[in-house]
Design an enzyme around this catalytic site. Structure first.
Site, PDB file in Angstrom:
ATOM      1  CD  GLU A   1      -2.777  -0.994   2.506  1.00  0.00           C
ATOM      2  OE1 GLU A   1      -2.499  -0.202   3.426  1.00  0.00           O
ATOM      3  OE2 GLU A   1      -3.620  -1.897   2.613  1.00  0.00           O
TER       4      GLU A   1
ATOM      5  CE1 TYR B   1       7.323   0.340  -3.657  1.00  0.00           C
ATOM      6  CE2 TYR B   1       5.606   1.946  -3.188  1.00  0.00           C
ATOM      7  CZ  TYR B   1       6.667   1.164  -2.768  1.00  0.00           C
ATOM      8  OH  TYR B   1       7.064   1.203  -1.466  1.00  0.00           O
TER       9      TYR B   1
HETATM   10  C1  LIG Z   1      10.516   5.986  -2.053  1.00  0.00           C
HETATM   11  C2  LIG Z   1      11.951   5.692  -1.663  1.00  0.00           C
HETATM   12  C3  LIG Z   1      12.014   4.411  -0.858  1.00  0.00           C
HETATM   13  C4  LIG Z   1      12.801   5.551  -2.957  1.00  0.00           C
HETATM   14  O1  LIG Z   1      14.124   5.161  -2.559  1.00  0.00           O
HETATM   15  P1  LIG Z   1      15.400   5.380  -3.484  1.00  0.00           P
HETATM   16  O2  LIG Z   1      16.482   4.517  -2.945  1.00  0.00           O
HETATM   17  O3  LIG Z   1      15.693   6.830  -3.595  1.00  0.00           O
HETATM   18  O4  LIG Z   1      14.877   4.853  -4.892  1.00  0.00           O
HETATM   19  P2  LIG Z   1      15.782   4.400  -6.160  1.00  0.00           P
HETATM   20  O5  LIG Z   1      17.004   5.260  -6.218  1.00  0.00           O
HETATM   21  O6  LIG Z   1      16.000   2.935  -6.095  1.00  0.00           O
HETATM   22  O7  LIG Z   1      14.811   4.781  -7.355  1.00  0.00           O
HETATM   23  C5  LIG Z   1      14.492   3.845  -8.381  1.00  0.00           C
HETATM   24  C6  LIG Z   1      13.540   4.520  -9.341  1.00  0.00           C
HETATM   25  O8  LIG Z   1      12.341   4.917  -8.661  1.00  0.00           O
HETATM   26  C7  LIG Z   1      11.866   6.187  -9.189  1.00  0.00           C
HETATM   27  N1  LIG Z   1      12.028   7.242  -8.171  1.00  0.00           N
HETATM   28  C8  LIG Z   1      12.580   7.108  -6.941  1.00  0.00           C
HETATM   29  N2  LIG Z   1      12.509   8.292  -6.259  1.00  0.00           N
HETATM   30  C9  LIG Z   1      11.911   9.168  -7.105  1.00  0.00           C
HETATM   31  C10 LIG Z   1      11.568  10.554  -6.990  1.00  0.00           C
HETATM   32  N3  LIG Z   1      11.846  11.273  -5.882  1.00  0.00           N
HETATM   33  N4  LIG Z   1      10.955  11.139  -8.042  1.00  0.00           N
HETATM   34  C11 LIG Z   1      10.677  10.450  -9.165  1.00  0.00           C
HETATM   35  N5  LIG Z   1      10.991   9.133  -9.353  1.00  0.00           N
HETATM   36  C12 LIG Z   1      11.603   8.506  -8.321  1.00  0.00           C
HETATM   37  C13 LIG Z   1      12.773   6.471 -10.377  1.00  0.00           C
HETATM   38  O9  LIG Z   1      12.208   5.800 -11.505  1.00  0.00           O
HETATM   39  C14 LIG Z   1      14.060   5.806  -9.941  1.00  0.00           C
HETATM   40  O10 LIG Z   1      14.914   5.484 -11.008  1.00  0.00           O
HETATM   41  P3  LIG Z   1      15.965   6.618 -11.547  1.00  0.00           P
HETATM   42  O11 LIG Z   1      16.643   7.216 -10.351  1.00  0.00           O
HETATM   43  O12 LIG Z   1      16.899   5.815 -12.413  1.00  0.00           O
HETATM   44  O13 LIG Z   1      15.144   7.633 -12.277  1.00  0.00           O
HETATM   45  C15 LIG Z   1      12.569   6.890  -0.851  1.00  0.00           C
HETATM   46  O14 LIG Z   1      12.265   8.093  -1.509  1.00  0.00           O
HETATM   47  C16 LIG Z   1      12.103   6.950   0.586  1.00  0.00           C
HETATM   48  O15 LIG Z   1      12.685   6.335   1.472  1.00  0.00           O
HETATM   49  N6  LIG Z   1      11.021   7.735   0.830  1.00  0.00           N
HETATM   50  C17 LIG Z   1      10.477   7.843   2.217  1.00  0.00           C
HETATM   51  C18 LIG Z   1       9.852   6.555   2.675  1.00  0.00           C
HETATM   52  C19 LIG Z   1       8.750   6.091   1.741  1.00  0.00           C
HETATM   53  O16 LIG Z   1       7.971   6.892   1.234  1.00  0.00           O
HETATM   54  N7  LIG Z   1       8.705   4.769   1.535  1.00  0.00           N
HETATM   55  C20 LIG Z   1       7.681   4.138   0.698  1.00  0.00           C
HETATM   56  C21 LIG Z   1       6.448   3.890   1.512  1.00  0.00           C
HETATM   57  S1  LIG Z   1       5.208   3.043   0.547  1.00  0.00           S
END
Ligand SMILES: CC(C)(COP(=O)(O)OP(=O)(O)OC[C@H]1O[C@@H](n2cnc3c(N)ncnc32)[C@H](O)[C@@H]1OP(=O)(O)O)[C@@H](O)C(=O)NCCC(=O)NCCS
Length: 171
Positions: A119, A131
Protein backbone atom coordinates in the site's frame (compact mmCIF):
# COMPACT_ATOMS: atom_id res chain seq x y z
CA UNK A 1 49.54 14.71 -15.61
CA UNK A 2 50.47 12.24 -12.88
CA UNK A 3 48.52 9.07 -12.18
CA UNK A 4 47.09 10.47 -8.95
CA UNK A 5 45.76 13.61 -10.71
CA UNK A 6 44.25 11.54 -13.55
CA UNK A 7 42.58 9.30 -10.95
CA UNK A 8 41.11 12.38 -9.24
CA UNK A 9 39.66 13.74 -12.50
CA UNK A 10 38.16 10.43 -13.67
CA UNK A 11 34.55 10.13 -12.53
CA UNK A 12 34.07 6.97 -10.47
CA UNK A 13 31.03 4.83 -11.19
CA UNK A 14 28.76 4.65 -8.12
CA UNK A 15 29.50 1.54 -6.10
CA UNK A 16 26.44 0.61 -4.06
CA UNK A 17 27.03 -0.35 -0.43
CA UNK A 18 26.60 -4.06 0.41
CA UNK A 19 23.05 -5.38 0.51
CA UNK A 20 22.35 -8.11 3.09
CA UNK A 21 19.50 -9.89 4.84
CA UNK A 22 18.72 -8.29 8.20
CA UNK A 23 18.69 -10.28 11.42
CA UNK A 24 17.14 -9.83 14.86
CA UNK A 25 20.20 -7.89 16.11
CA UNK A 26 19.61 -5.20 13.47
CA UNK A 27 16.53 -3.87 15.27
CA UNK A 28 18.27 -0.74 16.67
CA UNK A 29 19.75 0.22 13.29
CA UNK A 30 16.35 -0.36 11.69
CA UNK A 31 14.63 1.80 14.29
CA UNK A 32 17.19 4.60 13.74
CA UNK A 33 16.70 4.48 9.96
CA UNK A 34 12.93 4.37 10.42
CA UNK A 35 13.16 7.60 12.48
CA UNK A 36 15.41 9.31 9.89
CA UNK A 37 13.44 8.18 6.89
CA UNK A 38 9.85 7.49 7.86
CA UNK A 39 9.44 9.68 10.94
CA UNK A 40 8.99 6.69 13.26
CA UNK A 41 6.70 4.30 11.39
CA UNK A 42 7.26 1.36 13.77
CA UNK A 43 8.09 1.34 17.50
CA UNK A 44 11.08 -0.41 19.05
CA UNK A 45 8.82 -3.30 20.06
CA UNK A 46 7.58 -3.73 16.48
CA UNK A 47 11.12 -3.68 15.04
CA UNK A 48 12.34 -6.15 17.65
CA UNK A 49 9.44 -8.43 16.76
CA UNK A 50 9.74 -8.04 13.01
CA UNK A 51 13.37 -8.84 12.29
CA UNK A 52 14.13 -12.52 12.35
CA UNK A 53 10.46 -13.50 12.67
CA UNK A 54 9.50 -16.67 10.79
CA UNK A 55 7.72 -15.70 7.59
CA UNK A 56 9.39 -12.27 7.46
CA UNK A 57 11.87 -11.14 4.85
CA UNK A 58 14.09 -8.14 5.50
CA UNK A 59 17.02 -6.64 3.59
CA UNK A 60 19.09 -3.51 3.90
CA UNK A 61 22.15 -1.73 2.59
CA UNK A 62 24.91 -1.70 5.15
CA UNK A 63 26.87 1.52 5.55
CA UNK A 64 29.34 0.06 8.05
CA UNK A 65 27.21 -0.17 11.17
CA UNK A 66 24.64 2.32 9.85
CA UNK A 67 21.67 1.09 7.89
CA UNK A 68 21.20 3.10 4.69
CA UNK A 69 18.04 1.43 3.45
CA UNK A 70 15.53 -1.18 4.50
CA UNK A 71 12.77 -3.31 3.00
CA UNK A 72 10.58 -5.80 4.84
CA UNK A 73 7.87 -8.16 3.70
CA UNK A 74 5.72 -11.00 4.91
CA UNK A 75 5.19 -14.23 3.06
CA UNK A 76 1.46 -14.93 3.22
CA UNK A 77 0.78 -18.26 1.52
CA UNK A 78 1.93 -17.43 -2.05
CA UNK A 79 1.92 -13.65 -1.71
CA UNK A 80 4.66 -11.22 -0.70
CA UNK A 81 3.18 -8.39 1.38
CA UNK A 82 5.71 -5.55 1.41
CA UNK A 83 5.38 -3.71 4.72
CA UNK A 84 8.27 -1.22 4.83
CA UNK A 85 10.57 0.33 2.26
CA UNK A 86 12.83 3.30 3.00
CA UNK A 87 16.14 4.80 1.98
CA UNK A 88 18.14 7.21 4.13
CA UNK A 89 17.43 10.77 2.88
CA UNK A 90 21.14 11.24 2.05
CA UNK A 91 21.24 8.10 -0.13
CA UNK A 92 18.20 8.47 -2.36
CA UNK A 93 18.13 8.20 -6.16
CA UNK A 94 21.09 5.79 -6.21
CA UNK A 95 19.09 2.66 -6.91
CA UNK A 96 19.04 1.32 -3.34
CA UNK A 97 15.25 0.88 -3.13
CA UNK A 98 15.14 -0.74 -6.57
CA UNK A 99 17.81 -3.22 -5.44
CA UNK A 100 15.87 -3.92 -2.24
CA UNK A 101 12.69 -4.67 -4.20
CA UNK A 102 14.69 -7.07 -6.35
CA UNK A 103 16.15 -8.80 -3.29
CA UNK A 104 12.71 -9.12 -1.67
CA UNK A 105 11.23 -10.47 -4.90
CA UNK A 106 13.99 -13.04 -5.36
CA UNK A 107 13.65 -14.26 -1.77
CA UNK A 108 9.86 -14.37 -2.03
CA UNK A 109 9.99 -16.34 -5.29
CA UNK A 110 12.33 -18.74 -3.50
CA UNK A 111 9.62 -19.24 -0.89
CA UNK A 112 6.96 -19.94 -3.51
CA UNK A 113 5.36 -16.49 -3.86
CA UNK A 114 3.70 -15.73 -7.18
CA UNK A 115 2.70 -12.10 -6.62
CA UNK A 116 3.55 -9.09 -4.51
CA UNK A 117 1.43 -6.36 -2.96
CA UNK A 118 1.83 -3.18 -0.91
CA UNK A 119 0.00 0.00 0.00
CA UNK A 120 1.25 3.49 -0.80
CA UNK A 121 -0.11 6.95 -0.01
CA UNK A 122 -1.62 8.68 -3.04
CA UNK A 123 0.56 11.74 -2.33
CA UNK A 124 3.85 9.83 -2.25
CA UNK A 125 5.11 10.63 -5.73
CA UNK A 126 8.61 9.17 -5.24
CA UNK A 127 7.29 5.80 -4.06
CA UNK A 128 4.59 5.70 -6.77
CA UNK A 129 7.23 6.36 -9.45
CA UNK A 130 9.45 3.63 -8.00
CA UNK A 131 6.65 1.05 -7.86
CA UNK A 132 5.44 1.88 -11.36
CA UNK A 133 9.00 1.47 -12.67
CA UNK A 134 9.17 -1.88 -10.84
CA UNK A 135 6.02 -3.08 -12.59
CA UNK A 136 3.41 -2.58 -9.87
CA UNK A 137 -0.06 -1.46 -10.88
CA UNK A 138 -2.80 0.15 -8.77
CA UNK A 139 -5.58 -2.35 -8.18
CA UNK A 140 -7.59 -0.71 -5.42
CA UNK A 141 -7.97 2.33 -3.20
CA UNK A 142 -8.79 2.89 0.48
CA UNK A 143 -10.17 6.43 0.63
CA UNK A 144 -8.78 8.70 3.38
CA UNK A 145 -6.79 5.83 4.86
CA UNK A 146 -3.89 7.90 6.16
CA UNK A 147 -4.07 10.48 8.97
CA UNK A 148 -3.28 13.34 6.54
CA UNK A 149 -6.29 12.35 4.43
CA UNK A 150 -4.31 10.67 1.67
CA UNK A 151 -5.85 7.62 0.05
CA UNK A 152 -4.02 4.28 0.25
CA UNK A 153 -3.39 2.91 -3.24
CA UNK A 154 -3.19 -0.87 -3.25
CA UNK A 155 -0.49 -2.09 -5.63
CA UNK A 156 0.03 -5.55 -7.06
CA UNK A 157 2.41 -7.20 -9.44
CA UNK A 158 2.99 -10.73 -10.60
CA UNK A 159 6.27 -12.38 -9.65
CA UNK A 160 5.84 -15.04 -12.32
CA UNK A 161 8.58 -14.67 -14.90
CA UNK A 162 10.28 -12.01 -12.79
CA UNK A 163 13.36 -14.23 -12.40
CA UNK A 164 15.47 -12.79 -9.64
CA UNK A 165 14.42 -9.20 -10.28
CA UNK A 166 11.43 -6.93 -10.58
CA UNK A 167 11.02 -5.48 -13.99
CA UNK A 168 8.11 -4.53 -16.25
CA UNK A 169 5.96 -5.74 -17.91
CA UNK A 170 3.80 -6.45 -14.92
CA UNK A 171 0.85 -8.65 -14.07
C1 LIG B 1 10.52 5.99 -2.05
C2 LIG B 1 11.95 5.69 -1.66
C3 LIG B 1 12.01 4.41 -0.86
C4 LIG B 1 12.80 5.55 -2.96
O1 LIG B 1 14.12 5.16 -2.56
P1 LIG B 1 15.40 5.38 -3.48
O2 LIG B 1 16.48 4.52 -2.94
O3 LIG B 1 15.69 6.83 -3.59
O4 LIG B 1 14.88 4.85 -4.89
P2 LIG B 1 15.78 4.40 -6.16
O5 LIG B 1 17.00 5.26 -6.22
O6 LIG B 1 16.00 2.94 -6.10
O7 LIG B 1 14.81 4.78 -7.36
C5 LIG B 1 14.49 3.85 -8.38
C6 LIG B 1 13.54 4.52 -9.34
O8 LIG B 1 12.34 4.92 -8.66
C7 LIG B 1 11.87 6.19 -9.19
N1 LIG B 1 12.03 7.24 -8.17
C8 LIG B 1 12.58 7.11 -6.94
N2 LIG B 1 12.51 8.29 -6.26
C9 LIG B 1 11.91 9.17 -7.11
C10 LIG B 1 11.57 10.55 -6.99
N3 LIG B 1 11.85 11.27 -5.88
N4 LIG B 1 10.95 11.14 -8.04
C11 LIG B 1 10.68 10.45 -9.16
N5 LIG B 1 10.99 9.13 -9.35
C12 LIG B 1 11.60 8.51 -8.32
C13 LIG B 1 12.77 6.47 -10.38
O9 LIG B 1 12.21 5.80 -11.51
C14 LIG B 1 14.06 5.81 -9.94
O10 LIG B 1 14.91 5.48 -11.01
P3 LIG B 1 15.96 6.62 -11.55
O11 LIG B 1 16.64 7.22 -10.35
O12 LIG B 1 16.90 5.81 -12.41
O13 LIG B 1 15.14 7.63 -12.28
C15 LIG B 1 12.57 6.89 -0.85
O14 LIG B 1 12.26 8.09 -1.51
C16 LIG B 1 12.10 6.95 0.59
O15 LIG B 1 12.69 6.34 1.47
N6 LIG B 1 11.02 7.74 0.83
C17 LIG B 1 10.48 7.84 2.22
C18 LIG B 1 9.85 6.56 2.68
C19 LIG B 1 8.75 6.09 1.74
O16 LIG B 1 7.97 6.89 1.23
N7 LIG B 1 8.71 4.77 1.53
C20 LIG B 1 7.68 4.14 0.70
C21 LIG B 1 6.45 3.89 1.51
S1 LIG B 1 5.21 3.04 0.55
Amino acid sequence: MGEAEAEELTPHPFRPPPLRPLIADDWAAALALDRRSLGGFWSEALWRGELGRTGSLAFGHDGGGVLLSIACGWVVVDELHITVLATDPGWRRRGLARALLQALAAAAIGRGCTRATLEVASGNGAALALYAAAGFRTAGCRRGYYTNGDDALIQWRSLRGAGDGLCPPAV
